[in-house]
Structures are given as C-alpha cells and as structure tokens.
Scaffold this active site. Sequence first.
Site, mmCIF file in Angstrom:
data_model
loop_
_atom_site.group_PDB
_atom_site.id
_atom_site.type_symbol
_atom_site.label_atom_id
_atom_site.label_comp_id
_atom_site.label_asym_id
_atom_site.label_seq_id
_atom_site.Cartn_x
_atom_site.Cartn_y
_atom_site.Cartn_z
ATOM 1 N N SER A 48 0.833 -1.210 0.000
ATOM 2 C CA SER A 48 0.000 0.000 0.000
ATOM 3 C C SER A 48 0.860 1.249 0.000
ATOM 4 C CB SER A 48 -0.917 -0.001 1.226
ATOM 5 O OG SER A 48 -0.139 -0.055 2.414
ATOM 6 N N ASN B 158 -1.994 -1.927 13.479
ATOM 7 C CA ASN B 158 -3.435 -1.654 13.478
ATOM 8 C C ASN B 158 -3.782 -0.369 14.226
ATOM 9 O OD1 ASN B 158 -3.508 -4.024 12.131
ATOM 10 N ND2 ASN B 158 -4.608 -5.183 13.694
ATOM 11 N N SER C 297 -12.562 26.218 -28.204
ATOM 12 C CA SER C 297 -12.754 24.962 -28.916
ATOM 13 C C SER C 297 -11.690 24.871 -29.997
ATOM 14 C CB SER C 297 -14.149 24.954 -29.534
ATOM 15 O OG SER C 297 -14.155 24.161 -30.701
ATOM 16 N N LYS D 183 -16.092 29.844 -29.619
ATOM 17 C CA LYS D 183 -16.509 29.228 -28.359
ATOM 18 C C LYS D 183 -15.734 29.715 -27.147
ATOM 19 C CE LYS D 183 -18.508 25.427 -28.114
ATOM 20 N NZ LYS D 183 -19.797 25.003 -27.594
ATOM 21 N N LYS E 32 -7.822 4.284 2.522
ATOM 22 C CA LYS E 32 -7.151 5.583 2.371
ATOM 23 C C LYS E 32 -7.336 6.223 1.011
ATOM 24 C CE LYS E 32 -4.252 3.612 5.541
ATOM 25 N NZ LYS E 32 -4.714 2.288 5.089
#
Length: 440
Positions: free
Chosen positions: A25, A112, A279, A285, A327
């Site tokens: 991890s 833990n 665009s 745009k 996480k």
Amino acid sequence: MSQQQMWGGRFAALPGEIMQEINESIRIDQRLYREDIAGSLAHVAMLAKQGIIQPDEAEQISAGLRQVEQELAEGRLEFRSELEDIHMHVEARLGELIGPVAGKLHTGRSRNDQVATDFRLWVRRHCDLLQEEIAGLQNALEQQKTENTATIMPGFTHLQVAMPVTLARHLDVYCRMLERDAGRIADCRKRLNECPLGAGALAGSSYPLDRDCSARELGFDRPMPNTMDAVSDRDFALEYLSALSILATHLSRLGEELVLWSSYQFRFVKIADEFTTGSSMMPQKRNPDAAELLRGKAGHVIAQMIQLLIVLKGLPLTYSKDMQDDKKPVFEATDTVLLCLRAAAGMIRGMKANKEAMFEAVQQGYANATYLADWLVLQADIPFRQAHHIVGQLVARAEELGLKLEDLPLAEMQVVENRIDRSVYEALRYDVQKASGIPG
Ligand code: ARG
C-alpha cells in the site's frame, strides 16, 4: 530490515511476487508519512516516560525518526513493495540508521493502532485545510454579494422564471450551504479526535502504557476507550466522506448554475478567461469547463464515499486487510474537493454579472405576476384563488399584446377586473427591497 525481520519468524518462505503486489500500500499510504512519524515520536516519548525503554534509547529513536522524516520530505527514501506500507518503510529505515535499538519502537504497538492513529491525524489536518478553502470561497461570494445587492434577477423554480430576487440573495444561498458544510466538517473533526494508540492489534498489551500521555501529545482529546473499537472504527472516514460528498454536491449545483448563466441564452454572467477554454474547431466558443468539472467531479467524490461503505459493510470485528483500501478514497475525495473549492472561488471572484440581461429576463418572464395577485388580495379584498385566476388572464392578455405586465394599459386590466386602479402600477415595480428579501 525486511518482512523476514518484521513478521517473518514463523514462515519458511517469503511472499511471492503477486502476493507482494496485492499486499503493498506504499504507493498510497506514503502520504501518511508525517502523521506516522508524529505518532511514533509520541509513542516513543510515552514508552520512555513509563520506563518501558531507556531515555537514551528514546533519544536515539526520536533523532532517527526525525532524520527519516527529513529524507521522506525530500523524496530521498526509496520505496520497495516488499516493505508493504509507510509504517514498515519508516521502521526499516530507522533500523538502517540506528541499528537494533530501532526494534524497540514497536513495543506495545501494532500497525493496526498505528495506522488508525495516522489516518485520524491526516483527516484532522485536512479538515482544517478544507475549512480554509471553504472560507476562501465564502469570501469570494461575499464580495460578489456586496457588488450585487441591487442586481435584480429572476428567481427560478422548475428552471422557469418565478419571482424577482437579487443576485446577492441568490449567492447568499451558497454561503449558507457552505456554512453548514463547514459545520459538518467541524463536527466530524470533533468526533474523530480520539486516539487509538495503545490498542495494539486489538486488545491492548501487557506493558504499562500511558494512553492519556500519547493521546495528549498528539492533540487528541482522549484515548479511545474500547481498544477493539479503536482498530476497527472507520466511521470518522465515512463521516468525513459524507460531509465532502454533500459539499461537492453543493459545488456541483453552483457549477451547473454557472454553466447555465454563462450560456448565450442566459448571458447572466461572464466567467473570466482564466476559467474558460476555447474549442479546437469552433473559434467563437468560450466553454465554462471549470464549472462543468465542478459538476462532474462531484460524482467522483460521491463514488469515494460509496467505495468506503462497500469496503466496510461486510467486515467482522476487528481489523481486516480490506481496510487498507480505506485511504485511497479519502485521499482522492480530499484532493478533488480542495481543487474544486479553489476553482469555484476563482470563478466567483472573476465573474462579471450582466445586470441588464438579468433585469431583462425578469421583465420578459412576468416575474411580478405574484405581486399583482397579492395587490388584488390586499387592496381589493379578492380571495387569493380568484386573484390568481385574474392575474393568469392578465398575463395571457399581456402576452397576446406582446407587453410586459407593467406596460399593460389600465383599460385592458379593467376589462378583466374592474376593481383594479392606477395604484397597481406601484405594486408591479421591481423593488430591490422586495427582491432582496430583506424586511423593510
Ligand atoms: N497497511 C496497513 C493498512 O493500512 C497497515 C495495517 C496492517 N495491519 C496488519 N495487521 N497487517 O491497513
């Protein structure tokens, strides 16, 4: 140091490559390094205070931990999947730096309670960062409110023009949502602020640990009373993700309004160039991409909350390895919400309100029709249902003639209802005070 030395005593062979890959991890939990070192420093100080280790040993371990932190901060520590997670990386490096005494750090502790502590500290710190960014967005909204206390615009229901409001009043709604978001995050912070350290793997340890001491050292209000709860509880992360999901949903609604308002059809606001894109094909745009992404990214945040609920829903007490996957959703949701808050603040700060377009939309949409019904009730003593019907007919007539209600001649009005007199035009005015909702 290797797995062999960390936990390998009873094994004849090391984990295979695939096992290592599924088990590691470090790619994710390296982000906990600061919290991991802080937790270890508090633990080691407590061990020394309790006479479980010697003061000079604690001194060596603490100095070593600080050096590991420095190396991590500078990106100088190489990560190795066989060392699984941030906890083992820190301890392994500590061993390289100070030798076997490093092995005393883990006395009376398990990964833990360690990871539960780190994770709480991380979420707590990010609650505070989120509060700052929320305040930044509130600040930008307040600025726009100040500039637009007299900007009359249509308030909508069903996205149909409903009644006149001011832009300040509309934006104030977001300030209030954010205030509640801040409250939820503050609540979550308050509830998570208990320390798992000392819980060990699940049932504590035989050492005379002072759990109050390490809790205090880390700024927690108290140790978690039930050690089994301490290692298996992830409510705090769920609560945090729920608060973030609601916050992201609020930002999404704001994004949607900015998309609508900046369109050619509305023309209510202009979003600053900084937050728009062009665009590659259509030269005219100006796309409100950042606003659209506020909408899109809310989905991602909500998905992270669901993800963690799914991880937890079937787990027996206490710790199971599935929980290692707690996480990523929290980190991702945090990064996303922090970015969205910054983007929303930037967009609001640079947004230009088109006051004329807003006012025109109010007038075109007969937003003052309810005012007229209220006038009939108050001035002519007509029951509201009947007044409502009369105004409906007046709107239809105005529409037929291509007129606004306030331009409909008195004679036309009197054809529909002969109790209407000239003073009705006063009621039809778009009054800032009424629109702003501030009782006057
Ligand atoms: N990397 C682990 C996690 O985040 C640390 C806890 C490991 N505990 C264990 N019993 N293997 O969940």
